[in-house]
Motif scaffolding. Structure first.
Motif, PDB file in Angstrom:
ATOM      1  N   GLU A   9       0.993  -0.882   0.191  1.00 47.63           N
ATOM      2  CA  GLU A   9       0.158  -0.128   0.451  1.00 47.63           C
ATOM      3  C   GLU A   9       1.385   0.798  -0.131  1.00 47.63           C
ATOM      4  O   GLU A   9       0.845   2.556  -0.887  1.00 47.63           O
ATOM      5  CB  GLU A   9      -0.641   0.053   1.377  1.00 47.63           C
ATOM      6  CG  GLU A   9      -2.046  -1.436   1.238  1.00 47.63           C
ATOM      7  CD  GLU A   9      -1.637  -2.440   1.526  1.00 47.63           C
ATOM      8  OE1 GLU A   9      -0.383  -2.806   1.837  1.00 47.63           O
ATOM      9  OE2 GLU A   9      -1.986  -3.862   1.261  1.00 47.63           O
ATOM     10  N   GLN A  10       1.994   1.221   0.601  1.00 49.26           N
ATOM     11  CA  GLN A  10       2.996   2.380   1.317  1.00 49.26           C
ATOM     12  C   GLN A  10       3.675   2.407  -0.186  1.00 49.26           C
ATOM     13  O   GLN A  10       3.975   3.971  -0.983  1.00 49.26           O
ATOM     14  CB  GLN A  10       3.930   2.582   1.617  1.00 49.26           C
ATOM     15  CG  GLN A  10       2.942   2.776   2.951  1.00 49.26           C
ATOM     16  CD  GLN A  10       4.083   1.319   3.998  1.00 49.26           C
ATOM     17  OE1 GLN A  10       4.600   1.203   3.919  1.00 49.26           O
ATOM     18  NE2 GLN A  10       3.931   2.901   5.426  1.00 49.26           N
ATOM     19  N   LEU A  11       3.634   1.271  -1.255  1.00 49.80           N
ATOM     20  CA  LEU A  11       4.364   1.715  -2.796  1.00 49.80           C
ATOM     21  C   LEU A  11       3.427   2.004  -3.701  1.00 49.80           C
ATOM     22  O   LEU A  11       3.872   2.974  -4.313  1.00 49.80           O
ATOM     23  CB  LEU A  11       5.220  -0.055  -3.185  1.00 49.80           C
ATOM     24  CG  LEU A  11       6.306  -0.875  -1.926  1.00 49.80           C
ATOM     25  CD1 LEU A  11       6.163  -1.845  -2.837  1.00 49.80           C
ATOM     26  CD2 LEU A  11       7.842   0.988  -2.542  1.00 49.80           C
ATOM     27  N   ASP A  12       2.121   1.677  -3.530  1.00 54.73           N
ATOM     28  CA  ASP A  12       1.386   2.460  -4.549  1.00 54.73           C
ATOM     29  C   ASP A  12       1.215   4.046  -3.694  1.00 54.73           C
ATOM     30  O   ASP A  12       1.160   4.672  -5.323  1.00 54.73           O
ATOM     31  CB  ASP A  12      -0.003   1.395  -3.906  1.00 54.73           C
ATOM     32  CG  ASP A  12      -0.057   0.435  -4.928  1.00 54.73           C
ATOM     33  OD1 ASP A  12       0.614  -0.367  -5.770  1.00 54.73           O
ATOM     34  OD2 ASP A  12      -0.807  -0.572  -4.366  1.00 54.73           O
ATOM     35  N   GLU A  13       1.130   4.179  -3.091  1.00 59.43           N
ATOM     36  CA  GLU A  13       1.191   5.598  -2.257  1.00 59.43           C
ATOM     37  C   GLU A  13       2.006   6.531  -2.903  1.00 59.43           C
ATOM     38  O   GLU A  13       2.354   7.679  -3.481  1.00 59.43           O
ATOM     39  CB  GLU A  13       1.466   5.820  -1.082  1.00 59.43           C
ATOM     40  CG  GLU A  13       0.911   7.528  -1.094  1.00 59.43           C
ATOM     41  CD  GLU A  13       0.413   7.031   0.769  1.00 59.43           C
ATOM     42  OE1 GLU A  13       0.463   8.290   1.600  1.00 59.43           O
ATOM     43  OE2 GLU A  13       0.271   6.095   1.735  1.00 59.43           O
ATOM     44  N   LEU A  14       3.148   5.593  -2.850  1.00 58.61           N
ATOM     45  CA  LEU A  14       4.693   6.788  -3.513  1.00 58.61           C
ATOM     46  C   LEU A  14       4.988   5.957  -5.053  1.00 58.61           C
ATOM     47  O   LEU A  14       4.543   7.595  -5.086  1.00 58.61           O
ATOM     48  CB  LEU A  14       5.789   5.740  -2.993  1.00 58.61           C
ATOM     49  CG  LEU A  14       7.370   6.327  -3.558  1.00 58.61           C
ATOM     50  CD1 LEU A  14       7.305   8.208  -2.742  1.00 58.61           C
ATOM     51  CD2 LEU A  14       8.156   5.132  -3.082  1.00 58.61           C
ATOM     52  N   ARG A  15       4.276   5.529  -5.652  1.00 62.12           N
ATOM     53  CA  ARG A  15       3.952   5.883  -7.322  1.00 62.12           C
ATOM     54  C   ARG A  15       2.883   6.597  -7.351  1.00 62.12           C
ATOM     55  O   ARG A  15       3.184   7.423  -9.022  1.00 62.12           O
ATOM     56  CB  ARG A  15       2.980   4.021  -7.545  1.00 62.12           C
ATOM     57  CG  ARG A  15       4.711   2.892  -7.191  1.00 62.12           C
ATOM     58  CD  ARG A  15       3.895   1.682  -7.912  1.00 62.12           C
ATOM     59  NE  ARG A  15       4.963   0.790  -7.447  1.00 62.12           N
ATOM     60  CZ  ARG A  15       4.636  -0.203  -6.665  1.00 62.12           C
ATOM     61  NH1 ARG A  15       3.274  -0.120  -5.911  1.00 62.12           N
ATOM     62  NH2 ARG A  15       5.653  -1.266  -6.959  1.00 62.12           N
ATOM     63  N   ALA A  16       2.009   6.959  -6.597  1.00 59.73           N
ATOM     64  CA  ALA A  16       0.862   7.809  -7.034  1.00 59.73           C
ATOM     65  C   ALA A  16       1.329   8.954  -6.882  1.00 59.73           C
ATOM     66  O   ALA A  16       0.739  10.489  -7.328  1.00 59.73           O
ATOM     67  CB  ALA A  16      -0.044   7.448  -6.343  1.00 59.73           C
ATOM     68  N   ALA A  17       2.419   9.724  -5.375  1.00 54.37           N
ATOM     69  CA  ALA A  17       2.205  10.743  -5.270  1.00 54.37           C
ATOM     70  C   ALA A  17       3.381  12.038  -6.155  1.00 54.37           C
ATOM     71  O   ALA A  17       4.117  11.111  -7.065  1.00 54.37           O
ATOM     72  CB  ALA A  17       3.369  10.644  -4.083  1.00 54.37           C
ATOM     73  N   ARG A  18       3.377  12.794  -6.452  1.00 52.44           N
ATOM     74  CA  ARG A  18       3.782  13.658  -7.236  1.00 52.44           C
ATOM     75  C   ARG A  18       4.400  14.901  -6.628  1.00 52.44           C
ATOM     76  O   ARG A  18       4.007  14.976  -5.334  1.00 52.44           O
ATOM     77  CB  ARG A  18       3.453  14.584  -8.305  1.00 52.44           C
ATOM     78  CG  ARG A  18       2.787  12.827  -9.079  1.00 52.44           C
ATOM     79  CD  ARG A  18       4.167  12.926  -9.891  1.00 52.44           C
ATOM     80  NE  ARG A  18       3.567  12.056 -11.257  1.00 52.44           N
ATOM     81  CZ  ARG A  18       3.115  10.402 -11.512  1.00 52.44           C
ATOM     82  NH1 ARG A  18       3.570   9.702  -9.561  1.00 52.44           N
ATOM     83  NH2 ARG A  18       2.476   9.850 -11.716  1.00 52.44           N
ATOM     84  N   GLY A  19       5.323  15.380  -7.128  1.00 54.76           N
ATOM     85  CA  GLY A  19       6.089  16.861  -6.250  1.00 54.76           C
ATOM     86  C   GLY A  19       6.551  16.531  -4.698  1.00 54.76           C
ATOM     87  O   GLY A  19       7.047  15.514  -4.483  1.00 54.76           O
ATOM     88  N   GLU A  20       6.785  17.612  -3.951  1.00 53.60           N
ATOM     89  CA  GLU A  20       6.421  17.446  -2.987  1.00 53.60           C
ATOM     90  C   GLU A  20       5.871  16.277  -1.808  1.00 53.60           C
ATOM     91  O   GLU A  20       6.860  16.311  -1.022  1.00 53.60           O
ATOM     92  CB  GLU A  20       6.567  18.818  -1.874  1.00 53.60           C
ATOM     93  CG  GLU A  20       7.246  20.094  -1.951  1.00 53.60           C
ATOM     94  CD  GLU A  20       7.068  21.502  -1.692  1.00 53.60           C
ATOM     95  OE1 GLU A  20       6.174  21.059  -0.430  1.00 53.60           O
ATOM     96  OE2 GLU A  20       7.771  22.440  -1.965  1.00 53.60           O
ATOM     97  N   ASP A  21       4.714  16.222  -2.265  1.00 52.48           N
ATOM     98  CA  ASP A  21       4.184  15.290  -1.644  1.00 52.48           C
ATOM     99  C   ASP A  21       5.089  13.909  -1.655  1.00 52.48           C
ATOM    100  O   ASP A  21       5.619  12.318  -0.342  1.00 52.48           O
ATOM    101  CB  ASP A  21       2.349  14.749  -1.956  1.00 52.48           C
ATOM    102  CG  ASP A  21       1.956  15.920  -1.566  1.00 52.48           C
ATOM    103  OD1 ASP A  21       1.675  16.272  -0.836  1.00 52.48           O
ATOM    104  OD2 ASP A  21       0.439  15.783  -2.324  1.00 52.48           O
TER     105      ASP A  21
END
Length: 220
Positions: free
Chosen positions: A151-163
């Motif tokens: 789930e955390q890896l998926d969140e990282l894949r979806a995040a952009r920029g400062e997030d």
């Protein structure tokens, strides 16, 4: 009846006796060389456990670093991520090669972290769990300490920029902190100089990166 030998017969017997002595000497020498051959770590050793588990740990750090490089524009962070990916990929390759050299499989049915539970004193359990076996050090999802969930890896894949920067730094600091503890155990428990040397290098290198990444996270 007394057997009388001629001079040449005596010389032949002496020659044959000499050959027999030399043959016995050669056999003993060969046996000594075989018994003194290279001694490799066993499949249940700390050396083998470290090489297997740290490869898995490193591979996820490489994955996270390559993800974030595509999702951020900050050149400093992209450079740090690239350096982490390059360094840990090279180190994972070293550990893979060790297991090949030792004629050991790259994975076993032995629980992850079991080699650390066999330690004593400070590194018995490595403060990663209160139990006394490898399984007790793992998370409820079976992951080693510091490793990101799917789930955390998926969140990282979806995040952009400062997030993406903030999430990567948070995950990687946790990842490195656990990696440093694993490296400390490897340096203490390993039998071979090559494993102790790399474990010490990992420990110092990742600790320095933690300090740098924490400074960047605080700035965000």
């Amino acid at each position: 009846m007394t057997l009388s030998l001629s001079g040449w017969q005596k010389r032949v017997l002496l020659l044959l006796a000499g050959i027999a002595v030399l043959a016995l000497f050669a056999l003993a020498f060969t046996a000594g060389r075989v018994s003194a051959g290279p001694s490799f770590p066993s499949t249940t050793s700390a050396d083998a456990g470290f090489a297997r588990d740290m490869q898995v740990h490193h591979n996820q750090a490489v994955e996270m670093s390559m993800i974030v490089r595509e999702n951020v524009t900050d050149e400093t962070l992209r450079a740090i991520a690239y350096d982490i990916a390059l360094t840990q990929q090279q180190q994972a390759g070293q550990m893979y090669a060790w297991l090949e050299e030792w004629n050991l499989s790259q994975s076993t049915s032995q629980p992850r972290m079991e080699w650390m539970a066999a330690g004593s004193g400070e590194h018995a359990g490595m403060d990663m769990g209160s139990g006394n076996d490898g399984a007790s050090m793992l998370g409820p999802d079976g992951l080693m300490p510091g490793m990101a969930t799917e789930e955390q890896l998926d969140e990282l894949r979806a995040a952009r920029g400062e997030d993406a920067e903030r999430l990567y730094l948070t995950l990687m600091i946790s990842h490195h902190t656990a990696g440093v503890e694993m490296a400390e155990a490897g340096a203490e428990l390993a039998e071979t100089d090559q494993v102790r040397s790399l474990a010490t290098k990992i420990q110092s290198g990742q600790q320095a990166e933690i300090t740098l990444m924490q400074t960047m996270l605080d700035a965000l």
